[in-house]
Design a protein around this motif. Structure first.
Motif, PDB file in Angstrom:
ATOM      1  N   ARG A  52      46.974  58.666  31.187  1.00  0.00           N
ATOM      2  CA  ARG A  52      48.361  58.806  30.720  1.00  0.00           C
ATOM      3  C   ARG A  52      48.542  58.001  29.406  1.00  0.00           C
ATOM      4  NH1 ARG A  52      52.577  61.359  29.475  1.00  0.00           N
ATOM      5  NH2 ARG A  52      54.459  60.134  29.351  1.00  0.00           N
ATOM      6  N   TRP A  53      47.951  56.816  29.412  1.00  0.00           N
ATOM      7  CA  TRP A  53      48.030  55.939  28.232  1.00  0.00           C
ATOM      8  C   TRP A  53      47.421  56.653  27.017  1.00  0.00           C
ATOM      9  CZ3 TRP A  53      45.053  53.543  24.599  1.00  0.00           C
ATOM     10  CH2 TRP A  53      45.542  52.364  24.019  1.00  0.00           C
ATOM     11  N   LEU A  54      46.264  57.283  27.244  1.00  0.00           N
ATOM     12  CA  LEU A  54      45.595  57.987  26.141  1.00  0.00           C
ATOM     13  C   LEU A  54      46.390  59.220  25.718  1.00  0.00           C
ATOM     14  CD1 LEU A  54      41.944  57.692  27.476  1.00  0.00           C
ATOM     15  CD2 LEU A  54      42.804  56.685  25.338  1.00  0.00           C
ATOM     16  N   GLU A  55      47.079  59.823  26.699  1.00  0.00           N
ATOM     17  CA  GLU A  55      47.849  61.025  26.408  1.00  0.00           C
ATOM     18  C   GLU A  55      49.039  60.684  25.520  1.00  0.00           C
ATOM     19  OE1 GLU A  55      49.293  62.841  29.982  1.00  0.00           O
ATOM     20  OE2 GLU A  55      50.270  64.468  28.860  1.00  0.00           O
ATOM     21  N   ALA A  62      46.692  66.660  28.506  1.00  0.00           N
ATOM     22  CA  ALA A  62      46.574  67.065  29.918  1.00  0.00           C
ATOM     23  C   ALA A  62      46.939  68.541  30.024  1.00  0.00           C
ATOM     24  CB  ALA A  62      47.515  66.220  30.775  1.00  0.00           C
ATOM     25  N   ARG A  63      45.963  69.352  30.500  1.00  0.00           N
ATOM     26  CA  ARG A  63      46.296  70.776  30.676  1.00  0.00           C
ATOM     27  C   ARG A  63      46.446  71.030  32.158  1.00  0.00           C
ATOM     28  NH1 ARG A  63      41.665  73.197  26.719  1.00  0.00           N
ATOM     29  NH2 ARG A  63      42.307  72.028  24.849  1.00  0.00           N
ATOM     30  N   PRO A  64      47.597  71.596  32.556  1.00  0.00           N
ATOM     31  CA  PRO A  64      47.862  71.786  33.985  1.00  0.00           C
ATOM     32  C   PRO A  64      46.696  72.503  34.679  1.00  0.00           C
ATOM     33  CG  PRO A  64      49.787  72.376  32.677  1.00  0.00           C
ATOM     34  CD  PRO A  64      48.678  72.100  31.713  1.00  0.00           C
ATOM     35  N   LYS A  65      46.262  71.976  35.771  1.00  0.00           N
ATOM     36  CA  LYS A  65      45.211  72.551  36.621  1.00  0.00           C
ATOM     37  C   LYS A  65      43.839  72.609  35.965  1.00  0.00           C
ATOM     38  CE  LYS A  65      48.533  75.156  39.282  1.00  0.00           C
ATOM     39  NZ  LYS A  65      49.103  76.458  39.577  1.00  0.00           N
ATOM     40  N   SER A  66      43.714  72.079  34.742  1.00  0.00           N
ATOM     41  CA  SER A  66      42.395  72.140  34.102  1.00  0.00           C
ATOM     42  C   SER A  66      41.812  70.760  33.860  1.00  0.00           C
ATOM     43  CB  SER A  66      42.485  72.856  32.747  1.00  0.00           C
ATOM     44  OG  SER A  66      43.136  74.081  32.884  1.00  0.00           O
ATOM     45  N   GLY A  67      42.648  69.756  33.826  1.00  0.00           N
ATOM     46  CA  GLY A  67      42.133  68.405  33.582  1.00  0.00           C
ATOM     47  C   GLY A  67      42.545  67.872  32.220  1.00  0.00           C
ATOM     48  N   HIS A  68      41.834  66.809  31.801  1.00  0.00           N
ATOM     49  CA  HIS A  68      42.183  66.131  30.545  1.00  0.00           C
ATOM     50  C   HIS A  68      41.179  66.481  29.459  1.00  0.00           C
ATOM     51  CE1 HIS A  68      44.414  63.832  33.562  1.00  0.00           C
ATOM     52  NE2 HIS A  68      45.254  63.532  32.569  1.00  0.00           N
ATOM     53  N   PHE A  69      41.694  66.805  28.250  1.00  0.00           N
ATOM     54  CA  PHE A  69      40.835  67.223  27.137  1.00  0.00           C
ATOM     55  C   PHE A  69      41.041  66.323  25.939  1.00  0.00           C
ATOM     56  CE2 PHE A  69      39.158  71.279  28.672  1.00  0.00           C
ATOM     57  CZ  PHE A  69      39.937  71.452  29.809  1.00  0.00           C
ATOM     58  N   VAL A  70      39.970  66.085  25.228  1.00  0.00           N
ATOM     59  CA  VAL A  70      40.061  65.292  23.998  1.00  0.00           C
ATOM     60  C   VAL A  70      40.759  66.128  22.936  1.00  0.00           C
ATOM     61  CG1 VAL A  70      38.769  64.096  22.192  1.00  0.00           C
ATOM     62  CG2 VAL A  70      37.943  64.073  24.572  1.00  0.00           C
ATOM     63  N   ARG A  71      41.763  65.550  22.307  1.00  0.00           N
ATOM     64  CA  ARG A  71      42.498  66.306  21.295  1.00  0.00           C
ATOM     65  C   ARG A  71      41.784  66.290  19.957  1.00  0.00           C
ATOM     66  NH1 ARG A  71      48.773  65.066  21.569  1.00  0.00           N
ATOM     67  NH2 ARG A  71      48.509  65.461  19.334  1.00  0.00           N
ATOM     68  N   ALA A  72      41.938  67.384  19.267  1.00  0.00           N
ATOM     69  CA  ALA A  72      41.294  67.478  17.955  1.00  0.00           C
ATOM     70  C   ALA A  72      41.934  66.475  17.006  1.00  0.00           C
ATOM     71  CB  ALA A  72      41.465  68.896  17.405  1.00  0.00           C
ATOM     72  N   ARG A  73      41.124  65.771  16.276  1.00  0.00           N
ATOM     73  CA  ARG A  73      41.615  64.864  15.237  1.00  0.00           C
ATOM     74  C   ARG A  73      40.840  65.177  13.975  1.00  0.00           C
ATOM     75  NH1 ARG A  73      44.201  60.215  17.412  1.00  0.00           N
ATOM     76  NH2 ARG A  73      43.589  59.054  15.585  1.00  0.00           N
ATOM     77  N   PRO A  74      41.361  65.060  12.815  1.00  0.00           N
ATOM     78  CA  PRO A  74      42.766  64.731  12.593  1.00  0.00           C
ATOM     79  C   PRO A  74      43.674  65.942  12.757  1.00  0.00           C
ATOM     80  CG  PRO A  74      41.661  65.082  10.507  1.00  0.00           C
ATOM     81  CD  PRO A  74      40.624  65.268  11.579  1.00  0.00           C
ATOM     82  N   GLN A  75      44.806  65.715  13.393  1.00  0.00           N
ATOM     83  CA  GLN A  75      45.862  66.705  13.347  1.00  0.00           C
ATOM     84  C   GLN A  75      46.905  66.240  12.349  1.00  0.00           C
ATOM     85  OE1 GLN A  75      47.581  67.400  17.152  1.00  0.00           O
ATOM     86  NE2 GLN A  75      45.819  68.609  17.833  1.00  0.00           N
ATOM     87  N   GLY A  76      46.638  65.128  11.705  1.00  0.00           N
ATOM     88  CA  GLY A  76      47.621  64.511  10.818  1.00  0.00           C
ATOM     89  C   GLY A  76      47.828  65.336   9.567  1.00  0.00           C
TER      90      GLY A  76
END
Lengths: 482, 482
Positions: A52-55, A62-76
């Motif tokens: 949750r902290w990382l989210e 967090a994708r429902p029913k699929s688990g936690h995924f690393v987000r693409a960076r940079p999205q900046g």
């Protein structure tokens, strides 16, 4: 501070390091909560807390029913090109900034433009009790002129707090100022003469540009990379070509980008400037508002030559109204003190007495931890609201501290126009051009999440609608992006 | 204020006008108490009060069994020649002033050099109760950034107080500052560019010289006459010859001379400068500390063109530690506000809220009357002590307000040496050369009677002995004067 971080934060930090090392690249699914709990020998709840902290901080999705995924960076937002270098220019931003500042405190406006934390998040009752107590116990001291450099017990506490963050300087190196703003002014004033060139990373906090304008200096832009701050290759080139008299940077929880330079890069920044004998004016106004579990060291921690002038304040974490900031002056101590003294005699005394006692009590660390978690939450909620409400083509910074979001609007949307439209709709924002001496960032805005409630959420939604309307009525390129 | 003056003060003022008109010249015996009581149809006690009032202020001398005599004026220090005019010079006084200021607050030293009123004479308990109350009732307001120009209700009160003294300007013309010191800085800053020439009356409060030095300006001296302030012929000549960018003057309760320009001369000063379109920066830091029964109007009262920038503060009459001053900016309002804002964002909020309430209560007038009577008494006692202890050849100013005495020592006594000797004897004084951009006034010192007790009386006696010793060891001319 790191020893006091909780277990889930330490777990989050371990995961974050693995992400940063590329063990879990962008888009990759992270280990399941159960698997990680087993592997790290901590409870399910601890892993849930860590994810949750990382989210919240934008590292993980967090994708429902699929688990936690690393987000693409940079999205900046796209960084401005590192090759960008142009002649130093005089600065003339004051009229617009003055209007923006004035509007920021109009009560009927929703202050998304205001760099101020919700006062309900600040320990005002405690501060007020100490202020009253100090005035009662030491009335004559509290109403006399303070030591021109600042009340000595306060300077001692400031030095102690800085040492906790890895920057070691004594109380004697400090001069207490009217916020970080006066500190930045004093720093520029003692090392520059009118018309001198000063290098700033862009986007740059507009207060730095105000100071440069007030002092009749010229600014050179150094682009900040969206992930880790000032581009050091560009810095080297600027040093070589223009020999600026000083460099101003905000390497921790940058305003407006929210990013923090990695420690190794701060060290390199300090090394380059020491080698060239150019002073670094370090703005650490968001000190203590890092989202990560470990408090980042300021660049001042790597100051071997007394060339780093470290500026900070309590305005973002305790009270803007008390007007207390400070500057650790390095080798420029005597000059800073005499200019501060000559201009204002000294800072107001009572706030200094009260702050020294507040810091001495030791509750400040707890307050900071609580505040930065809340602000990280605000930033997360505001980011989500923006993603819901703003059109495609909008890009968002991913702050690692502070409470600002830097928003790149779709091409063709003019932020100065948006500022005017928003004002009419009862909302303040800060348009991008005031963050550049050359008026760049025409389609950027800064939004601040110092407050967050249903009211601010609605304001974000209204802003998003305004941007969409501007797109429809604007150029064809932005409509295409829809 | 004048309507609230007591009967004996009004009588004293009538007598004073007769003295000033030459009806009773220096050395002449005044009417007996009984005769004047009959003539003016007031009680014996009222006449006694009036004569005592005139005596304390140095206008009248009581000779046992002979009655009251008009004192010879001027007994003040010799004015510097009105013909004195030299090129503008850069200023470099800061090191010495900084040392003096630092020593002024060392607790074990007797601070005859400190421009600060005994805190026991200030309504600190009342101010503290209001501060606590404000913080409790309005915690969020009290800890937020204030209006950059200053808290509006405070500016309204300041404008009201100024109107009572004959200077009419609205709250919108005011910017609240960190004491009169920052006000002077801002005033100089907005009308001058580096290297510009500024005309100052000498002796001049060293804070003005600090500001001139900080801003890289040059100073031109205009001599002050010992009785009525800046020599206007010298001013005219300086205006013609050097076209200074601004003129700085302290026409009321001058620091260090203690003199007040007559109203007609203030009017003429404002007229001359308006005609030449040169701004007047008026320092009224001792506002309210006039010894006479009628509050003198500031030169700002005669400002027809918005060219007078009026600087004042509460530091001498309520609290130096709160750091509240102001500037009524005339036509320079916008520029002053933006420079103030850019430098410090705003003044600390809580002191502004509290002061607005304190002024609103209406007890300030009573406090001022009491304070200035006490200070007039201090000045009288210190003057007598100096006359008792210092050698022949010493000349004393005869202040009409404030709490400073300007002392001309016998020729050959160097005040910088005396400063060092006094420091070793545990006493601070301010040596004359810091009151001149050219380091004049070598044999002058400023002594301040903000406090008066047996301790200060002993210190004056010790100082007198030091001066005598310096004479004995010094040149023959001074010994001859003994």
């Amino acid at each position: 501070m790191s020893s006091a971080s909780t277990l889930y934060q330490r777990v989050a930090n371990r995961v974050l390091r693995l992400i940063e090392k590329g063990v879990y690249p962008a888009g990759r699914r992270l280990p399941s909560v159960r698997a990680l709990s087993r592997r790290m020998r901590v409870s399910i709840n601890t892993i849930l807390g860590a994810y949750r902290w990382l989210e919240i901080r934008g590292f993980v999705e967090a994708r429902p029913k699929s688990g936690h995924f690393v987000r693409a960076r940079p999205q900046g937002p796209r960084p401005i090109p590192a090759s960008l270098r142009e002649n130093p220019v005089p600065v003339a931003v004051h009229k617009l900034i003055q209007e923006i500042v004035r509007n920021s405190s109009v009560p009927r406006l929703i202050p998304l433009g205001m760099a101020m934390v919700d006062p309900r998040l600040l320990p005002l009752a405690r501060l007020n009790r100490i202020l009253s107590s100090v005035a009662r116990r030491m009335p004559e001291l509290a109403h006399s002129y303070a030591d021109p450099a600042g009340y000595e017990p306060l300077r001692t506490q400031i030095a102690r707090l800085a040492a906790d963050a890895g920057a070691e300087f004594g109380p004697d190196e400090i001069v207490v100022t009217s916020g970080a703003q006066e500190a930045l002014h004093l720093a520029l004033e003692v090392v520059c003469r009118p018309n001198d060139a000063v290098a700033v990373e862009v986007p740059v906090y507009y207060g730095v540009l105000q100071a440069i304008e007030s002092l009749g200096l010229r600014a050179i832009e150094i682009p900040a990379d969206a992930l880790d701050g000032m581009n050091l290759d560009a810095l080297r080139a600027v040093l070589k070509q223009y020999r600026p008299r000083a460099v101003v940077a905000m390497p921790t929880s940058h305003n407006p980008l929210g990013i923090t330079m990695p420690e190794s890069k701060k060290r390199e920044l300090a090394r380059i400037l020491a080698h060239e004998r150019v002073p670094l004016i370090e703005d650490d106004a968001a000190s203590g508002l890092h989202f990560g579990p470990v408090r980042p060291s300021p660049a001042k921690a790597f100051d071997s030559q007394g060339l780093v002038m470290y500026c900070s304040s309590i305005s973002k974490v305790l009270s803007p109204g008390l007007r207390v900031g400070w500057i650790a002056c390095g080798r420029f101590r005597a000059e800073v003190e005499h200019r501060k003294t000559f201009r204002t005699s000294a800072n107001a005394t009572m706030p200094q007495l009260a702050l020294a006692e507040y810091f001495e009590e030791g509750a400040f660390g707890r307050h900071l931890r609580s505040l930065r978690n809340i602000l990280a939450g605000h930033v997360d909620l505001m980011s989500r609201a923006i993603r819901r409400s703003f059109p495609i083509g909008t890009q968002l910074s991913i702050p690692s501290g502070g409470f600002h979001l830097w928003v790149e609007l779709p091409l063709g949307v003019n932020s100065l126009e948006l500022y005017q439209l928003a004002l009419r709709a009862g909302i303040t924002i800060v348009p991008g051009p005031v963050f550049s001496p050359r008026g760049r960032f025409e389609n950027h805005i800064r939004l601040s999440a110092g407050r967050w409630s249903a009211k601010e959420e609605r304001a974000i939604s209204d802003l998003g609608n305004l941007v969409r309307q501007m797109q429809c009525c604007g150029g064809s390129s932005s409509t295409m992006q829809m």
